[in-house]
Design an enzyme around this catalytic site. Structure first.
Site, PDB file in Angstrom:
ATOM      1  N   HIS A 177      -8.541   9.519   2.864  1.00 30.36           N
ATOM      2  CA  HIS A 177      -9.003   9.128   1.526  1.00 30.36           C
ATOM      3  C   HIS A 177     -10.086   8.053   1.554  1.00 30.36           C
ATOM      4  CE1 HIS A 177      -6.141   5.764   1.865  1.00 30.36           C
ATOM      5  NE2 HIS A 177      -6.782   5.200   0.863  1.00 30.36           N
ATOM      6  N   LYS A 181     -14.184   7.315  -0.770  1.00 31.18           N
ATOM      7  CA  LYS A 181     -14.589   6.126  -1.536  1.00 31.18           C
ATOM      8  C   LYS A 181     -16.093   6.179  -1.783  1.00 31.18           C
ATOM      9  CE  LYS A 181     -10.862   3.187   0.269  1.00 31.18           C
ATOM     10  NZ  LYS A 181     -10.045   2.765  -0.862  1.00 31.18           N
ATOM     11  N   HIS A 239      -8.624   5.778   9.150  1.00 33.43           N
ATOM     12  CA  HIS A 239      -9.657   5.263   8.265  1.00 33.43           C
ATOM     13  C   HIS A 239     -10.795   4.486   8.948  1.00 33.43           C
ATOM     14  CE1 HIS A 239      -6.698   6.535   5.482  1.00 33.43           C
ATOM     15  NE2 HIS A 239      -5.948   5.470   5.503  1.00 33.43           N
ATOM     16  N   LYS A 325      -1.239  -5.879   7.535  1.00 29.70           N
ATOM     17  CA  LYS A 325      -0.461  -6.084   6.306  1.00 29.70           C
ATOM     18  C   LYS A 325      -0.182  -7.575   6.135  1.00 29.70           C
ATOM     19  CE  LYS A 325       0.463  -1.599   5.691  1.00 29.70           C
ATOM     20  NZ  LYS A 325      -0.273  -0.838   4.691  1.00 29.70           N
TER      21      LYS A 325
HETATM   22  C1  BG6 Z   1      -2.916   4.495   3.681  1.00 31.52           C
HETATM   23  C2  BG6 Z   1      -1.952   3.773   4.583  1.00 31.52           C
HETATM   24  O1  BG6 Z   1      -3.468   5.595   4.329  1.00 31.52           O
HETATM   25  O2  BG6 Z   1      -3.947   3.628   3.274  1.00 31.52           O
HETATM   26  C3  BG6 Z   1      -1.391   2.554   3.882  1.00 31.52           C
HETATM   27  O3  BG6 Z   1      -0.900   4.619   4.973  1.00 31.52           O
HETATM   28  C4  BG6 Z   1      -2.508   1.688   3.358  1.00 31.52           C
HETATM   29  O4  BG6 Z   1      -0.556   1.806   4.770  1.00 31.52           O
HETATM   30  C5  BG6 Z   1      -3.511   2.510   2.536  1.00 31.52           C
HETATM   31  O5  BG6 Z   1      -1.950   0.657   2.561  1.00 31.52           O
HETATM   32  C6  BG6 Z   1      -4.719   1.683   2.138  1.00 31.52           C
HETATM   33  O6  BG6 Z   1      -5.513   2.422   1.259  1.00 31.52           O
HETATM   34  P1  BG6 Z   1      -6.425   1.695   0.172  1.00 31.52           P
HETATM   35  O7  BG6 Z   1      -7.334   2.747  -0.357  1.00 31.52           O
HETATM   36  O8  BG6 Z   1      -5.482   1.139  -0.839  1.00 31.52           O
HETATM   37  O9  BG6 Z   1      -7.122   0.600   0.899  1.00 31.52           O
END
Ligand code: BG6
Length: 474
Positions: A177, A181, A239, A325
């Protein structure tokens, strides 16, 4: 462009991702007029979690009220809700799903395209894929697969083999995902539409790159998932490496999925095997006391690492990646650090002093995103004194962000349109796991850090002689 008529099947329809992102996101697409003229969305889950159509609609409404930007009301919601139905599926009993899909296809009419979204745990991927093959549902279909895509090279290869036994690569959409963005797409625009940036986007001008995604949130009750995953697999292999691919790629010959993905894969090809001595793994204090976490857990909730790309553009330019985190802030920032000019002609800046940094280009891709530059100017007055300043472009202030889509929305739309540009490819994923193997084999021990900090202290040594561009200096 609006996609062809579709029947979308959402596996994992009762799960967390469906509730937070997918159902609210599909409704946002409907409201923005971006779904096909005729469509149905069939929710699915194993029979022990089966729902009636009405209960599924109710859950979708509650999820959209809680997490959606478009609220579930008005005629648009009515229409969307009517398109939702439910069909349970077990590997040995796909019956209810088959009949729900058949009914949905009749309601749409003609021969709608099928899109299967696998929002299920990795352990369930293979059985769902095999069921799609065995029942003939895979015909005329595309499939969206969620991360994590394997946990190492052999598991990723096995998963690719399973999927390829039913779907060819052109119909597989491995979703990340972050690539949906807005600012990630904008990296392409920034680099390849402007004479200002691309000429300096290389080792002659850039000393190092930072890709920094700290999160303020902890594991939020996801102990079971997180214990077996950790930040490296959860964030970096997916990511952050993908972002690095976009930042580092050569200009594609054209803006097509094939060209873009070829160039991104070449970046991964040039990635040196990770060196465990150039990695800091961290674990926030209190993590071992979270419910469901092993009191002796060695899972990292933080990681910072140095990556080297052995190619002509980036040789000798380290890329520093960080995510974790329970850190000081939740941000998504890429920083290009520029080299010093050839000669130091000016006295050290008055304010900032030795702290002053070399020029930086900072791409903040929190949706909807910002781009900032940091540079030195002369302070007004008779003396030649420099001060650090900057220029900022802010998406929110410059465009009507109503039209912006969130990552998942954008990518589901692209999958319906059959555009693979922003999806990952099997060769790239396998190469990333291969380059990660030394770290997976001998990970350094986890170092503790205080929640709300920016990670273990040793991260400053990792990046020296440079400095992390976050937290922002005020
Ligand atoms: C997810 C992870 O893919 O991405 C999560 O599993 C993480 O742990 C999240 O918090 C972060 O996504 P974004 O778009 O909120 O930064």
């Amino acid at each position: 462009p609006v996609p062809d008529d579709h029947v979308v099947v959402l596996f994992g329809a009762t799960g967390d991702l469906a509730r937070r992102k997918l159902l609210p996101g599909l409704f946002h697409l409907a409201k923005a007029g971006l779904l096909p003229a005729r469509y149905r969305i069939v929710g699915s889950a194993p029979s022990q979690a089966a729902l009636s159509d009405d209960d599924f609609r109710k859950r979708a409404r509650e999820a959209t009220a809680e997490f959606g930007r478009s609220k579930p009301e008005g005629p648009e919601w009515q229409e969307f809700e009517e398109a939702l139905t439910f069909g349970a599926a077990d590997p040995d009993d796909p019956g209810p799903l088959l009949s729900a899909v058949r009914k949905a296809e009749q309601a749409v009419g003609g021969k709608p395209r099928r899109l299967f979204h696998l929002a299920v745990p990795p352990t369930a991927f293979a059985s769902v894929i095999e069921m799609l093959g065995a029942t003939g549902l895979a015909e005329n279909a595309r499939v969206i697969v969620e991360k994590p895509f394997g946990t190492d090279l052999p598991s990723a290869q096995a998963l690719n083999a399973t999927i390829h036994s039913v779907f060819d690569e052109s119909r597989i959409f491995r979703i990340d995902h972050f690539l949906g963005k807005e600012s990630v797409d904008n990296i392409l625009a920034l680099r390849f539409a402007n004479g200002l940036f691309e000429p300096v986007w290389n080792r002659d001008h850039i000393s190092h790159v930072q890709i920094d995604v700290p999160e303020k949130i902890g594991i939020e009750g996801r102990a079971q998932f997180f214990e077996g995953t950790g930040t490296f697999r959860d964030m970096i292999v997916t990511h952050l490496f993908q972002l690095m691919g976009f930042m580092a790629m050569e200009p594609p010959a054209e803006l097509t999925a094939k060209s873009l993905r070829d160039e991104k894969e070449k970046v991964f090809q040039s990635m040196r095997h990770l060196d465990p001595t150039q990695v800091v793994r961290g674990q926030y204090e209190g993590y071992r006391d979270e419910p469901g976490v092993d009191p002796r857990s060695d899972t990292e909730t933080f990681i910072a690492l140095r990556v080297e790309l052995d190619n002509w553009r980036w040789a000798g330019v380290p890329f520093f990646l960080r995510s974790g985190k329970s850190l000081g802030e939740g941000r998504h920032v890429v920083t290009l650090g520029f080299r010093e000019p050839a000669l130091r002609m000016f006295p050290v800046p008055a304010r900032g002093g030795a702290e002053a940094r070399n020029n930086e280009l900072v791409i903040d891709f929190d949706d909807p995103g910002r781009i900032a530059t940091r540079f030195l100017v002369k302070e007004p007055g008779p003396a030649m004194r420099l001060e650090e300043t900057g220029m900022v472009f802010d998406y929110a202030g410059s465009f009507n962000s109503m039209y912006a889509l969130e990552g998942y929305e954008r990518l589901i739309l692209d999958a319906m349109l059959g555009d693979q540009s922003l999806f990952t490819r099997s060769d790239g994923i396998e190469r990333l796991w291969e380059a990660s193997a030394p770290l997976l084999a001998t990970p350094p021990p986890v170092e503790p850090y205080t929640p709300g900090s920016w990670g273990p202290e040793s991260i400053d040594r990792l990046i020296a002689p440079y400095r992390w561009s976050l937290p922002d200096r005020r």
